[in-house]
Design an enzyme around this catalytic site. Structure first.
Site, PDB file in Angstrom:
ATOM      1  N   ASN A  10       0.877  -1.174   0.000  1.00 49.85           N
ATOM      2  CA  ASN A  10       0.000   0.000   0.000  1.00 49.85           C
ATOM      3  C   ASN A  10       0.915   1.224   0.000  1.00 49.85           C
ATOM      4  O   ASN A  10       1.386   1.657   1.045  1.00 49.85           O
ATOM      5  CB  ASN A  10      -0.878  -0.063   1.264  1.00 49.85           C
ATOM      6  CG  ASN A  10      -1.762   1.157   1.424  1.00 49.85           C
ATOM      7  OD1 ASN A  10      -1.678   2.107   0.645  1.00 49.85           O
ATOM      8  ND2 ASN A  10      -2.611   1.129   2.448  1.00 49.85           N
ATOM      9  N   HIS A 180     -11.698   4.184   0.030  1.00 51.19           N
ATOM     10  CA  HIS A 180     -11.793   3.201   1.125  1.00 51.19           C
ATOM     11  C   HIS A 180     -12.750   2.061   0.785  1.00 51.19           C
ATOM     12  O   HIS A 180     -13.286   1.401   1.688  1.00 51.19           O
ATOM     13  CB  HIS A 180     -12.289   3.849   2.445  1.00 51.19           C
ATOM     14  CG  HIS A 180     -11.348   4.855   3.026  1.00 51.19           C
ATOM     15  ND1 HIS A 180     -11.795   6.047   3.575  1.00 51.19           N
ATOM     16  CD2 HIS A 180      -9.999   4.859   3.152  1.00 51.19           C
ATOM     17  CE1 HIS A 180     -10.749   6.737   4.008  1.00 51.19           C
ATOM     18  NE2 HIS A 180      -9.655   6.046   3.766  1.00 51.19           N
TER      19      HIS A 180
END
Ligand code: ADP
Ligand code: UVW
Ligand code: MG
Length: 399
Positions: A10, A180
């Site tokens: 990430n 998200h």
């Protein structure tokens, strides 16, 4: 340990979170964070089977060196584990309208991520560096892209079109995308299990409250509205981001107060939110300490954070019609019993009755219902974006 290990990366603008995860069980064998890229003190921290390690990365290190460090040092010391890695999964914040699901990375996917870079200038360029570094370090492994925006592609147009001239959408893709999504997908599925209902018949509002924060209305497992927009700046009050403001403030700051556009962008993304209001910190733990000590700025920041969140949750009952539960997740949602209590008290009209003991118990990685047996349900579910990325990676490479 199954033979379904995935290295998940990430890449953020100044950090890289990574994990080696068992896609079948969700256990992380290794997890870590490389941070302070571009500064003299860039460093990397990691945990292997619960044991903590830390090292300096050398001055002005960035994503590429961090990926090399992970491969050459951390994984080299774990050859058995390294040999079992089946794929590298990448979190990609912005996939625009092009990507509605996870993809095996090839040149056309890289081009698609590049095309969305102007919509997420802090995130997508960092992801591309991470992808190229991972391809160089793992030339034989498949690389998979998992998009934050993909889950929100189910939103109806009345939820994602801004009231601007339509041609800005038609010609330039200016619309609400939402982020998200991987987290909202995971916790909504877990919520359905906790409610003992099929996901197709479960309506929840999920609040992902981390450094970035967003709320999503999820009807029958599909995102129908979400608070982040073209970029991760819209919506809630966040650690350093302002969320919703009157857009004319930008004009005013530039034309009346002499700011440059660059400065305004920096102010809204990096100097606002909890940090800007409190003049103390962007960290929710520090805000809570300030609140307990009677610090005025911290108290105001906390009140505005909760009030904005409560208003969003209330408004997301509109697309749902029936609300089965509100779900809290992310570092703040999973740990701050104070914020959860304040928000649910503000939502009394929806018949929430918080149970103090349950609310205090659901912290530090523990899930649970935090309301009394009567009334509308609120729950805490720790998110696990890395697990979804690992699962999607294994699914795709086996197709
Ligand atoms: N015990 C706690 N109480 C309150 N807030 C907490 C606690 N632990 C972590 N947080 C908050 O969680 C936030 C970070 O959440 P996280 O989901 O890790 O963020 P991100 O993934 O966006 O970096 C910070 O504001 C931090 O203060
Ligand atoms: C999209 C976004 O805000 O991500 P993060 O919470 O990781 O900053
Ligand atoms: Mg996060």
């Amino acid at each position: 340990m199954s033979n379904k290990l995935v290295l998940v990366l990430n890449c953020g603008s100044s950090s890289l979170k990574f994990a080696v995860i068992d896609a079948q069980t969700g256990d992380d064998k290794i997890s870590g964070l490389a941070e302070c890229f571009g500064l003299e003190n860039s460093r990397i921290k990691w945990k292997i089977d619960g044991e903590k390690h830390e090292a300096a990365l050398g001055a002005f290190t960035a994503h590429r060196e961090a990926v090399e460090y992970i491969v050459n040092k951390i994984l080299a010391e774990q050859p058995e584990l390294a040999a079992k890695i089946q794929a590298v999964g990448h979190r990609i914040v912005h996939g625009g309208e092009k990507f509605t699901r996870s993809m095996i990375i090839d040149e056309s996917v890289i081009k698609g991520i590049e095309d969305c870079a102007s919509l997420a200038p802090l995130h997508n360029p960092a992801h591309l560096i991470g992808i190229r570094a991972a391809i160089a370090s793992f030339p034989k492994l498949p690389q998979v892209a998992v998009f934050d925006t993909a889950f929100h592609q189910s939103m109806p147009d009345h939820a994602y079109i801004y009231a601007l001239p339509y041609k800005l959408y038609r010609e330039h893709g200016i619309r609400r995308y939402g982020m998200h999504g991987t987290s909202h997908l995971f916790v909504s599925r877990e919520a359905a299990k906790m409610l003992h209902k099929p996901i197709e018949d479960t309506n929840v509002i999920c609040a992902h409250l981390g450094n970035g924060a967003s709320v999503t209305a999820i009807k029958g497992g599909k995102s129908v509205d979400t608070s982040m927009g073209l970029t991760p700046l819209e919506g809630l009050v966040m650690g350093t981001r302002c969320g919703d403001i009157d857009p004319s403030i930008i004009y005013h700051l530039v034309h009346q107060l002499g700011y440059t556009l660059e400065e305004v962008n920096n102010l809204m993304n990096k100097q606002s939110g909890l940090l800007g209001i409190s003049e103390l910190t962007n960290d929710c733990r520090g805000i809570e300490e300030g609140y307990a000590d009677g610090h005025k700025g911290a108290t105001l920041a906390l009140e505005i954070f909760c009030y904005r969140l409560a208003k969003y949750i209330a408004s997301y009952t509109v697309p749902l019609g029936r609300l089965d539960a509100v779900v809290f997740t992310g570092g703040i949602g999973e740990n701050s019993d104070l914020i959860r209590e304040k928000v649910l008290n503000m939502l009394e009209i929806f018949n929430f009755h918080i149970d103090s003991e349950r609310n205090k118990a659901a912290r530090f990685g523990k899930k649970g219902i935090i309301t009394q047996d009567k009334g509308t349900i609120a729950m805490v579910i720790p998110t696990n974006e890395e697990w979804v990325i690992a699962e999607d990676s294994i699914k795709l490479i086996n197709q």
